[in-house]
Design a protein around this motif. Sequence first.
Motif, mmCIF file in Angstrom:
data_model
loop_
_atom_site.group_PDB
_atom_site.id
_atom_site.type_symbol
_atom_site.label_atom_id
_atom_site.label_comp_id
_atom_site.label_asym_id
_atom_site.label_seq_id
_atom_site.Cartn_x
_atom_site.Cartn_y
_atom_site.Cartn_z
ATOM 1 N N ASN A 118 0.922 -1.034 -0.034
ATOM 2 C CA ASN A 118 0.066 -0.037 -0.009
ATOM 3 C C ASN A 118 0.859 1.056 -0.140
ATOM 4 O O ASN A 118 2.180 1.193 0.233
ATOM 5 C CB ASN A 118 -1.112 0.023 1.153
ATOM 6 C CG ASN A 118 -0.248 0.363 2.431
ATOM 7 O OD1 ASN A 118 -0.177 1.453 2.730
ATOM 8 N ND2 ASN A 118 -0.177 -0.518 3.364
ATOM 9 N N CYS B 90 -1.369 6.142 4.019
ATOM 10 C CA CYS B 90 -2.933 6.663 4.451
ATOM 11 C C CYS B 90 -3.080 8.028 3.784
ATOM 12 O O CYS B 90 -2.135 9.056 4.357
ATOM 13 C CB CYS B 90 -3.055 6.699 5.780
ATOM 14 S SG CYS B 90 -4.667 7.216 6.442
ATOM 15 N N TYR B 91 -4.029 8.366 3.112
ATOM 16 C CA TYR B 91 -4.540 9.599 2.731
ATOM 17 C C TYR B 91 -5.548 10.658 3.492
ATOM 18 O O TYR B 91 -6.268 11.648 3.458
ATOM 19 C CB TYR B 91 -4.838 9.830 1.366
ATOM 20 C CG TYR B 91 -6.004 9.123 0.958
ATOM 21 C CD1 TYR B 91 -6.937 9.949 0.706
ATOM 22 C CD2 TYR B 91 -6.022 7.667 0.379
ATOM 23 C CE1 TYR B 91 -8.372 9.292 0.300
ATOM 24 C CE2 TYR B 91 -6.994 7.366 -0.028
ATOM 25 C CZ TYR B 91 -8.192 7.887 -0.164
ATOM 26 O OH TYR B 91 -9.648 7.274 -0.539
ATOM 27 N N TYR C 73 -8.034 5.320 5.456
ATOM 28 C CA TYR C 73 -7.997 5.001 4.056
ATOM 29 C C TYR C 73 -6.705 4.947 3.404
ATOM 30 O O TYR C 73 -5.831 6.084 3.642
ATOM 31 C CB TYR C 73 -8.827 6.172 3.328
ATOM 32 C CG TYR C 73 -10.327 6.245 3.446
ATOM 33 C CD1 TYR C 73 -11.023 5.875 2.360
ATOM 34 C CD2 TYR C 73 -10.924 6.610 4.784
ATOM 35 C CE1 TYR C 73 -12.551 5.901 2.594
ATOM 36 C CE2 TYR C 73 -12.229 6.469 4.724
ATOM 37 C CZ TYR C 73 -12.993 6.180 3.822
ATOM 38 O OH TYR C 73 -14.426 6.191 3.809
ATOM 39 N N TYR C 74 -6.226 3.979 2.738
ATOM 40 C CA TYR C 74 -5.063 3.564 2.121
ATOM 41 C C TYR C 74 -5.116 3.464 0.710
ATOM 42 O O TYR C 74 -6.070 3.186 0.146
ATOM 43 C CB TYR C 74 -4.313 2.359 2.865
ATOM 44 C CG TYR C 74 -3.830 2.609 4.238
ATOM 45 C CD1 TYR C 74 -2.529 2.988 4.443
ATOM 46 C CD2 TYR C 74 -4.565 2.391 5.368
ATOM 47 C CE1 TYR C 74 -1.999 3.157 5.798
ATOM 48 C CE2 TYR C 74 -4.141 2.446 6.474
ATOM 49 C CZ TYR C 74 -2.876 2.848 6.786
ATOM 50 O OH TYR C 74 -2.387 3.120 7.874
ATOM 51 N N VAL C 75 -4.009 3.904 -0.040
ATOM 52 C CA VAL C 75 -4.059 3.684 -1.315
ATOM 53 C C VAL C 75 -3.384 2.294 -1.791
ATOM 54 O O VAL C 75 -2.232 1.948 -1.205
ATOM 55 C CB VAL C 75 -3.036 4.875 -1.905
ATOM 56 C CG1 VAL C 75 -2.878 4.730 -3.459
ATOM 57 C CG2 VAL C 75 -3.571 6.016 -1.757
ATOM 58 N N SER D 41 -8.619 2.836 -3.377
ATOM 59 C CA SER D 41 -8.460 2.950 -2.021
ATOM 60 C C SER D 41 -8.979 1.643 -1.252
ATOM 61 O O SER D 41 -9.740 0.928 -1.856
ATOM 62 C CB SER D 41 -9.230 4.103 -1.486
ATOM 63 O OG SER D 41 -8.996 5.424 -2.108
ATOM 64 N N LYS E 231 -10.444 0.945 2.924
ATOM 65 C CA LYS E 231 -10.797 1.740 4.164
ATOM 66 C C LYS E 231 -10.806 0.674 5.050
ATOM 67 O O LYS E 231 -11.401 -0.569 5.098
ATOM 68 C CB LYS E 231 -12.295 2.279 4.066
ATOM 69 C CG LYS E 231 -12.829 2.898 5.331
ATOM 70 C CD LYS E 231 -14.074 3.000 5.294
ATOM 71 C CE LYS E 231 -14.850 3.396 6.651
ATOM 72 N NZ LYS E 231 -16.212 3.897 6.291
ATOM 73 N N GLU F 138 -14.973 12.298 -0.128
ATOM 74 C CA GLU F 138 -13.754 11.405 -0.193
ATOM 75 C C GLU F 138 -12.830 11.413 -1.355
ATOM 76 O O GLU F 138 -11.588 11.162 -1.240
ATOM 77 C CB GLU F 138 -14.373 9.745 -0.100
ATOM 78 C CG GLU F 138 -15.104 9.737 1.324
ATOM 79 C CD GLU F 138 -16.050 8.568 1.325
ATOM 80 O OE1 GLU F 138 -16.331 7.857 2.249
ATOM 81 O OE2 GLU F 138 -16.114 7.919 0.063
ATOM 82 N N PHE G 208 -8.675 11.886 -1.930
ATOM 83 C CA PHE G 208 -7.935 11.069 -2.824
ATOM 84 C C PHE G 208 -7.207 11.835 -4.083
ATOM 85 O O PHE G 208 -6.088 11.346 -4.277
ATOM 86 C CB PHE G 208 -9.126 10.062 -3.330
ATOM 87 C CG PHE G 208 -8.313 8.866 -4.208
ATOM 88 C CD1 PHE G 208 -7.666 7.816 -3.664
ATOM 89 C CD2 PHE G 208 -8.755 8.759 -5.566
ATOM 90 C CE1 PHE G 208 -7.104 6.885 -4.695
ATOM 91 C CE2 PHE G 208 -8.324 7.833 -6.365
ATOM 92 C CZ PHE G 208 -7.524 6.835 -5.860
ATOM 93 N N THR H 165 -6.404 6.211 -12.103
ATOM 94 C CA THR H 165 -6.955 5.772 -10.992
ATOM 95 C C THR H 165 -8.417 5.302 -10.968
ATOM 96 O O THR H 165 -8.984 5.469 -11.908
ATOM 97 C CB THR H 165 -6.976 6.975 -9.632
ATOM 98 O OG1 THR H 165 -7.839 8.024 -10.267
ATOM 99 C CG2 THR H 165 -5.477 7.405 -9.572
ATOM 100 N N TYR I 272 -13.357 2.215 -3.377
ATOM 101 C CA TYR I 272 -12.631 1.925 -2.259
ATOM 102 C C TYR I 272 -13.210 0.259 -1.776
ATOM 103 O O TYR I 272 -14.356 0.362 -1.831
ATOM 104 C CB TYR I 272 -12.590 2.848 -1.113
ATOM 105 C CG TYR I 272 -13.980 3.156 -0.459
ATOM 106 C CD1 TYR I 272 -14.297 2.358 0.723
ATOM 107 C CD2 TYR I 272 -14.883 4.037 -1.193
ATOM 108 C CE1 TYR I 272 -15.510 2.716 1.515
ATOM 109 C CE2 TYR I 272 -16.129 4.123 -0.118
ATOM 110 C CZ TYR I 272 -16.529 3.502 0.876
ATOM 111 O OH TYR I 272 -17.640 3.788 1.601
#
Length: 371
Positions: free
Chosen positions: A65, A68-69, A88-90, A105, A107, A145, A149, A167, A171
Amino acid sequence: MLEALKKKSFKSSMIGSVILILIGIFIIIGIFPDTIATVNGYEIFEDLEPDEIRNQLVQIDVTANFGCYMEEYSENTSTHRRTTTDLYYVIWTGNDNATDFRYMSIKVPVKYENQMEEIAENTYNEVRSTPLHLVGKIHKLSNDEYDYFEEYFSEAGWSAADIDDGTLPYYIDVTGTSAVNSNAVFYIFMCLLGIFFVGFGIYRIVKASKGGYMKKFRKAYEDAGYSESSIESDLASATSYNKKGTIKIGRLCTYYDLNSIVPKAIANNKILWAYQNTTTHRTNGIKTGVTYSVVIFVDGEKSGYTIGVPNEATAQEMLKKMNEMFPWVVVGYSDDLRKLFNKDRAHFLELRYNKVSHVAVEPGFEDINKP
């Protein structure tokens, strides 16, 4: 009159039945795909192509990952203290060999923070992490959200076109580590509940169309020995005690809930005792209202019937009518009457019920009570 009551019963049942059916259909449509997914097994996220990602239930082994954003939190309204609940992570789509992938994403509940942070650090150091197995459902990011992102990639130097091309605005909403324990039982239960609502709604419509909700009404006057034609006549001449005509006292029966799904009738020749009941409602010790009703006890039954009335005047008017018209009925309440009724029913019956003929007292209708 009886046919009109049947139609009112059917009409009243239709509203609730249609609502039940619609709720059931809504539940089934919304939950059925997830139910099938839990039965058939969650899709493996890494096997999905970017254009296949929509709203599936998925399982994923997170091995990489990119930080976190955004975080979600709950706030104590008294102390205004915030507690982080989700992060929330990418992540990226596909597996290690994928040539077509996108960033999106995931969650995760805050309890997975340490593991996700370790994986993020390993990702930047090009060290493969031990897979973290998670399950959840894919959702589309809300506008707010997505703004966070998008900001994450903008700060990394991506152009708007790059973000659109590289992208996906989705998520994975993680619910746990086990598909069966976290969602299967819930989805299956909700699907069955939806089917039950639809089935029960249809059952109510069929029952009402056949006059099924009139059975108790008919039984009340048939057990007293009255014919349908005599009840038709009695209903037509009965005195109404509210504007909508849902409470009536006739020579043969007392009628109530006449506009409801289940109209009710009480044979007057079986009434033992009638009195007013007044209930005062309080909230935190403060009086919030008063409701009135007429309570009726009949021969052969332990529990009484309660007829709600709009005010005390209506209750007293009904009791006056009963007292004048039905000389075998004890009208009014006292603690002594209650004690006698409960402890010595035979003595209570001797007060009035067993002493006079059960024929309504009304000029010109002395013999109307005969079946």
